[in-house]
Design a protein around this motif. Structure first.
Motif, mmCIF file in Angstrom:
data_model
loop_
_atom_site.group_PDB
_atom_site.id
_atom_site.type_symbol
_atom_site.label_atom_id
_atom_site.label_comp_id
_atom_site.label_asym_id
_atom_site.label_seq_id
_atom_site.Cartn_x
_atom_site.Cartn_y
_atom_site.Cartn_z
ATOM 1 N N VAL A 4 0.799 -2.431 4.489
ATOM 2 C CA VAL A 4 0.762 -2.441 5.947
ATOM 3 C C VAL A 4 2.035 -3.104 6.237
ATOM 4 O O VAL A 4 2.762 -2.667 7.048
ATOM 5 C CB VAL A 4 -0.549 -3.065 6.410
ATOM 6 C CG1 VAL A 4 -0.441 -2.981 7.983
ATOM 7 C CG2 VAL A 4 -1.636 -2.009 6.000
ATOM 8 N N ALA A 5 2.186 -4.438 5.779
ATOM 9 C CA ALA A 5 3.205 -4.941 6.103
ATOM 10 C C ALA A 5 4.501 -4.125 5.738
ATOM 11 O O ALA A 5 5.622 -4.320 6.210
ATOM 12 C CB ALA A 5 3.394 -6.401 5.396
ATOM 13 N N THR A 6 4.667 -3.710 4.516
ATOM 14 C CA THR A 6 5.876 -3.062 4.216
ATOM 15 C C THR A 6 6.045 -1.839 5.128
ATOM 16 O O THR A 6 7.263 -1.446 5.439
ATOM 17 C CB THR A 6 5.764 -2.661 2.517
ATOM 18 O OG1 THR A 6 5.650 -3.640 1.845
ATOM 19 C CG2 THR A 6 7.169 -1.780 2.335
ATOM 20 N N GLY A 7 5.223 -1.102 5.289
ATOM 21 C CA GLY A 7 5.209 0.065 6.024
ATOM 22 C C GLY A 7 5.649 -0.539 7.674
ATOM 23 O O GLY A 7 6.445 0.383 8.142
ATOM 24 N N ALA A 8 5.294 -1.542 8.077
ATOM 25 C CA ALA A 8 5.676 -1.965 9.603
ATOM 26 C C ALA A 8 7.049 -2.588 9.518
ATOM 27 O O ALA A 8 7.679 -2.039 10.379
ATOM 28 C CB ALA A 8 4.806 -3.278 9.737
ATOM 29 N N GLN A 9 7.406 -2.882 8.277
ATOM 30 C CA GLN A 9 8.723 -3.330 8.271
ATOM 31 C C GLN A 9 9.908 -2.037 8.191
ATOM 32 O O GLN A 9 10.847 -2.198 8.690
ATOM 33 C CB GLN A 9 9.342 -4.165 6.995
ATOM 34 C CG GLN A 9 10.107 -5.098 6.711
ATOM 35 C CD GLN A 9 10.376 -6.300 7.702
ATOM 36 O OE1 GLN A 9 9.371 -6.477 8.209
ATOM 37 N NE2 GLN A 9 11.420 -6.842 7.832
ATOM 38 N N LEU A 10 9.440 -1.111 7.625
ATOM 39 C CA LEU A 10 9.894 0.159 7.462
ATOM 40 C C LEU A 10 9.959 1.243 8.516
ATOM 41 O O LEU A 10 10.555 2.114 8.669
ATOM 42 C CB LEU A 10 9.563 0.891 6.119
ATOM 43 C CG LEU A 10 10.075 0.241 4.863
ATOM 44 C CD1 LEU A 10 9.260 0.946 3.648
ATOM 45 C CD2 LEU A 10 11.796 0.001 4.669
ATOM 46 N N GLY A 11 9.065 0.806 9.219
ATOM 47 C CA GLY A 11 8.865 1.590 10.547
ATOM 48 C C GLY A 11 8.374 3.288 10.404
ATOM 49 O O GLY A 11 8.573 3.922 11.162
ATOM 50 N N LEU A 18 2.163 9.534 6.217
ATOM 51 C CA LEU A 18 1.406 8.231 5.889
ATOM 52 C C LEU A 18 -0.187 8.421 6.518
ATOM 53 O O LEU A 18 -1.087 7.984 5.907
ATOM 54 C CB LEU A 18 2.066 7.073 6.514
ATOM 55 C CG LEU A 18 1.610 5.646 6.194
ATOM 56 C CD1 LEU A 18 1.401 5.492 4.707
ATOM 57 C CD2 LEU A 18 2.180 4.684 6.786
ATOM 58 N N LEU A 19 -0.139 8.800 7.736
ATOM 59 C CA LEU A 19 -1.495 9.033 8.212
ATOM 60 C C LEU A 19 -2.465 10.188 7.805
ATOM 61 O O LEU A 19 -3.628 9.769 7.465
ATOM 62 C CB LEU A 19 -1.334 9.372 9.594
ATOM 63 C CG LEU A 19 -0.539 8.448 10.860
ATOM 64 C CD1 LEU A 19 -0.272 9.018 12.105
ATOM 65 C CD2 LEU A 19 -1.564 7.214 10.686
ATOM 66 N N VAL A 20 -1.821 11.106 7.101
ATOM 67 C CA VAL A 20 -2.616 11.957 6.307
ATOM 68 C C VAL A 20 -3.153 11.438 5.031
ATOM 69 O O VAL A 20 -4.293 11.565 4.727
ATOM 70 C CB VAL A 20 -1.867 13.189 5.848
ATOM 71 C CG1 VAL A 20 -2.449 14.184 4.936
ATOM 72 C CG2 VAL A 20 -1.604 14.288 7.374
ATOM 73 N N SER A 21 -2.325 10.505 4.119
ATOM 74 C CA SER A 21 -2.788 10.017 3.115
ATOM 75 C C SER A 21 -3.905 8.843 3.278
ATOM 76 O O SER A 21 -4.877 8.723 2.477
ATOM 77 C CB SER A 21 -1.640 9.328 2.295
ATOM 78 O OG SER A 21 -1.112 8.136 3.163
ATOM 79 N N VAL A 22 -3.772 8.350 4.412
ATOM 80 C CA VAL A 22 -4.486 7.335 4.854
ATOM 81 C C VAL A 22 -6.018 7.818 5.146
ATOM 82 O O VAL A 22 -7.031 7.474 4.536
ATOM 83 C CB VAL A 22 -4.321 6.381 6.087
ATOM 84 C CG1 VAL A 22 -5.676 5.555 6.464
ATOM 85 C CG2 VAL A 22 -3.159 5.351 5.537
#
Length: 69
Positions: A4-11, A18-22
């Motif tokens: 989550v931190a990496t995804g937030a950093q990358l925007g 990403l939403l589909v995979s979650v």
């Protein structure tokens, strides 16, 4: 947490892939927890009430081998 931190950093937290995979991962976890694991419980044998003790015995005497040197 790191993902989550990496995804937030990358925007990319709002990207569709990403939403589909979650959603798919959460669905797989729900199927595992609600269908697969409860179905396995009846197939497991019940534990014995007391452990059985094995008697230790000597192996039977062997006849002498004719091919010994």
């Amino acid at each position: 947490m790191f993902g989550v931190a990496t995804g937030a950093q990358l925007g990319v937290l709002t990207d569709a892939w990403l939403l589909v995979s979650v959603v798919l991962t959460a669905g797989a976890a729900a199927v595992l927890g609600l269908a697969v694991l409860p179905a396995q419980r009846p197939s497991q044998p019940a534990p014995p009430s007391a452990p059985r003790r094995r008697r230790l015995t000597r192996p039977a005497e062997r006849a002498p081998c004719a091919y010994t040197s």
